[in-house]
Enzyme design. Sequence first.
Site, PDB file in Angstrom:
ATOM      1  N   GLY A  99       0.821  -1.214   0.000  1.00 15.59           N
ATOM      2  CA  GLY A  99       0.000   0.000   0.000  1.00 15.59           C
ATOM      3  C   GLY A  99       0.855   1.264   0.000  1.00 15.59           C
ATOM      4  O   GLY A  99       0.342   2.364  -0.136  1.00 15.59           O
ATOM      5  N   LYS A 100       2.182   1.063   0.179  1.00 17.96           N
ATOM      6  CA  LYS A 100       3.126   2.211   0.207  1.00 17.96           C
ATOM      7  C   LYS A 100       2.612   3.295   1.141  1.00 17.96           C
ATOM      8  O   LYS A 100       2.541   4.470   0.805  1.00 17.96           O
ATOM      9  CB  LYS A 100       3.365   2.748  -1.204  1.00 17.96           C
ATOM     10  CG  LYS A 100       3.919   1.679  -2.152  1.00 17.96           C
ATOM     11  CD  LYS A 100       4.176   2.189  -3.528  1.00 17.96           C
ATOM     12  CE  LYS A 100       4.771   1.129  -4.441  1.00 17.96           C
ATOM     13  NZ  LYS A 100       3.886  -0.043  -4.681  1.00 17.96           N
ATOM     14  N   ARG A 101       2.267   2.875   2.377  1.00 26.22           N
ATOM     15  CA  ARG A 101       1.621   3.781   3.330  1.00 26.22           C
ATOM     16  C   ARG A 101       2.639   4.505   4.203  1.00 26.22           C
ATOM     17  O   ARG A 101       3.793   4.122   4.272  1.00 26.22           O
ATOM     18  CB  ARG A 101       0.664   2.984   4.235  1.00 26.22           C
ATOM     19  CG  ARG A 101      -0.465   2.298   3.511  1.00 26.22           C
ATOM     20  CD  ARG A 101      -1.523   3.270   3.042  1.00 26.22           C
ATOM     21  NE  ARG A 101      -2.240   2.776   1.883  1.00 26.22           N
ATOM     22  CZ  ARG A 101      -3.244   1.903   1.891  1.00 26.22           C
ATOM     23  NH1 ARG A 101      -3.695   1.420   3.008  1.00 26.22           N
ATOM     24  NH2 ARG A 101      -3.816   1.523   0.774  1.00 26.22           N
TER      25      ARG A 101
END
Length: 272
Positions: free
Chosen positions: A93-95
């Site tokens: 999610g590349k959060r």
Amino acid sequence: MLFNQKLRAIQRKDNSLVCIGLDTDIRQIPKHLLRRANPIAEFNRRIIEATKDIVCAYKLNLAFYEVLGERGWHIVHQTLDRIPENIVTIGDGKRSDIGNSAERYARLIFEDYKFDAATVNPYMGEDAVKPFLERKEQCAFVLVATSNRGAKDFQFLRVNGKPLYEKVLQKVHQWNAKKNCGVVAGTTYPRVLRRLRELSPTLPFLLPGIGAQQGDLESAVRYGCDMHGELAIISASRSILYASSDEDFSDAARDAALSLRDAINHYREKYF
Ligand code: OMP
């Protein structure tokens, strides 16, 4: 079990560094599946059935599920339920966000979905990443040098004589107190990958960009692996998922994954 132990165990068992990216797009799956009640879950089920003995990991890019709303949340769970316990799962999610919000993201990925690892964006700094570092069995793969063209916009900028990606890597080492950090390094910039592995000999590396983005496989293996020829997760999505758009799609995906595994193992024998 620590993340690195789980990763090493499955890489040895299946003799594979291959990760399949389950970036399942309703517009790209075989047309005959559209008649099924839950085409995306069915597609994922068939891909997993066909490949689960020849991979070390599956990575779900959450965008492909979140776009479906509530149904997407269910499909992530249904898909994860199909993946054998000993295979690594990565929630991509590349959060990251201010701590309060990042804590919610981390809970979704690690406690609701129960992924073994998450991809995490370092741009907002330590407090934004920290909620992903609290569980020692679950890994935070930090974006250090990404595979896309735009990586050069910021990641290659020099700060006090060093490229920003090296500074980010230094931070990752500081964040690794619980031994649960990993590095995302694209396979499309081999020299960068080589430098990152020199600086970081023991962390697990997630290596996207093979296949559709034409990353370089030989250097991905040579520089992406640790000294034992392990701890590199070489990820491909479209080139495996959509190897055929026909009824034989899962066999074609297996063949594509097997070819990738064999090519990787050929280079592992050459360099390790
Ligand atoms: P394919 O190009 O179809 O193999 O998909 C690549 C996958 O890896 C996508 O889910 C991307 O979001 C992801 N990815 C990159 O392509 N580049 C990166 O630098 C990092 C990632 C990632 O974190 O997985």
